[in-house]
Structure formats: C-alpha cells, structure tokens
Design a protein around this motif. Structure first.
Motif, PDB file in Angstrom:
ATOM      1  N   THR A 170     -34.641 -20.556  30.514  1.00 40.25           N
ATOM      2  CA  THR A 170     -35.777 -20.256  31.322  1.00 40.25           C
ATOM      3  C   THR A 170     -36.744 -19.324  30.770  1.00 40.25           C
ATOM      4  OG1 THR A 170     -34.568 -18.907  33.036  1.00 40.25           O
ATOM      5  CG2 THR A 170     -34.520 -21.335  33.290  1.00 40.25           C
ATOM      6  N   ASN A 209     -39.436 -16.945  32.745  1.00 42.45           N
ATOM      7  CA  ASN A 209     -40.306 -16.803  33.800  1.00 42.45           C
ATOM      8  C   ASN A 209     -41.475 -15.782  33.725  1.00 42.45           C
ATOM      9  OD1 ASN A 209     -41.320 -16.006  36.504  1.00 42.45           O
ATOM     10  ND2 ASN A 209     -39.307 -15.470  37.429  1.00 42.45           N
ATOM     11  N   LEU A 214     -37.908 -20.830  40.332  1.00 37.82           N
ATOM     12  CA  LEU A 214     -36.971 -21.135  39.319  1.00 37.82           C
ATOM     13  C   LEU A 214     -35.640 -21.097  39.978  1.00 37.82           C
ATOM     14  CD1 LEU A 214     -36.314 -20.820  36.364  1.00 37.82           C
ATOM     15  CD2 LEU A 214     -36.473 -18.267  36.390  1.00 37.82           C
ATOM     16  N   THR A 271     -31.744 -17.281  31.515  1.00 33.47           N
ATOM     17  CA  THR A 271     -33.034 -16.615  31.500  1.00 33.47           C
ATOM     18  C   THR A 271     -33.537 -15.559  30.362  1.00 33.47           C
ATOM     19  OG1 THR A 271     -33.288 -17.126  33.932  1.00 33.47           O
ATOM     20  CG2 THR A 271     -35.015 -15.660  32.963  1.00 33.47           C
ATOM     21  N   VAL A 310     -41.508 -21.223  34.039  1.00 33.99           N
ATOM     22  CA  VAL A 310     -42.336 -21.060  35.171  1.00 33.99           C
ATOM     23  C   VAL A 310     -42.985 -19.846  35.218  1.00 33.99           C
ATOM     24  CG1 VAL A 310     -41.428 -20.487  37.611  1.00 33.99           C
ATOM     25  CG2 VAL A 310     -39.886 -21.941  36.309  1.00 33.99           C
TER      26      VAL A 310
END
Length: 183
Positions: free
Chosen positions: A5, A7, A20, A33, A73
């Motif tokens: 991920t 962010n 998220l 992440t 995201v």
C-alpha cells in the motif's frame, strides 16, 4: 497474496488512513505499507542507468517488485495528487516494477465532489507506467468524514465498507489470476 500500500496522506489521523485500514481489514491478504515520506525528492541525475538509487528508493522498488498487487489510497490537494505520492511514483517510473502489476486507486475526500481530479490523475499516471489498473478496484469516496469513526480511525458506513470489499475482491482476484505469457 501480498498487497503493498501507498498512502498519499501523511496525516496520522487522516480519513484516507481510515479508508486504507478498513480496506485491509476486509481481505485475508498480507500487506505492507511503503514509507513514502522517507523518499528523497526525485532527482533524475540520481536515477540514471547504472546509478545506485538512494536506500529508501531501493526499498520502495523492492517492495513493489515483491508485492502481488499495489493499493494506492490518496486525498486530493488543490485538485491534484499530493506531492509525496507523486514523488514516490516518479521514483518508480524507470524501474518497471509496476509493469503489469495489478493496481487499485482509492481516493477519499470530505468534499461532496470527492477527489475526482486526483483520482483521474493517479489512474492516468499509472496507465502511463504500464501498471495494470483494475477498474473494478478503483473508487473515489465523497464526503468521507461522517463515514468514519475518528476514535477508531476506521470506516463505519456500511455502504462504503461494501464498496471497499468489492474493490479489494477485484484487486485480489486480478492478482491471483495468472497473466498469459507472450509467445
């Protein structure tokens, strides 16, 4: 199944962070992440052929290469992608680590019009980078504020949670589907 991920919001209690966290709670996939705040500003002279990338850049590229799918995201700032996220994508352009990688874009905004500008900019940038942007895994969430619980930092709105579940299912299905090898 491993999802990396990114962010685009660095705020500790951001609504995008809530999106998220909630999305990842809806899947059995493992996740990591990327620390995009640690990346230096993109500098083309540090990204030439044969150059050794800065350590945070090498770590990001390795994490993308190691992932089965990527989930991005992001909020929208001034009708655009936050600089920290665009910086991360700039560092990935020459690596080809996103090439064909199943990728989802989730944007969220407190605005009733959502984060449509950032959403489309991200999708276009990712398409140019040859990421496999999965349309059914992409969402732009409008008026997200009342749909989250600030105390838990999660999404509480049932319709939004269902939309997240649908998006994550599309992403993990795409990542689990073998891509044909060109002959």
């Amino acid at each position: 199944m491993k999802i990396l991920t990114l962010n685009g919001s660095l705020r500790a209690r951001s609504s995008n962070g809530a999106v998220l966290r909630s999305a990842l709670a809806l899947t059995d996939a493992t996740s990591a992440t990327a620390d995009i705040a640690a990346l230096p500003h993109f500098h083309p002279d540090q990204d030439t052929e044969g150059a050794t990338p800065p350590a945070p850049v090498a770590a990001l590229r390795h994490a993308v290469a190691d992932a089965d799918a990527v989930l991005i995201v992001s909020p929208e700032y001034a009708h655009g992608v936050p600089g920290v996220l665009k910086n991360a994508l700039d560092w990935l352009v020459s690596s080809a680590d996103l090439l064909g990688k199943p990728t989802a874009v989730l944007t969220a905004s407190p605005s009733p019009t959502g984060a449509a500008y950032a959403h489309e900019q991200l999708r276009e940038t990712l398409r140019m980078m040859s990421a496999a942007v999965i349309p059914d895994a992409c969402r732009d969430f409008t008026a997200i504020g009342p749909k989250t619980d600030p105390a838990t930092g999660t999404v509480t709105d049932p319709a939004t949670l269902q939309d997240l579940r649908t998006a994550l299912t599309a992403l993990t299905t795409a990542a689990a589907t073998p891509t044909p090898t060109p002959s």
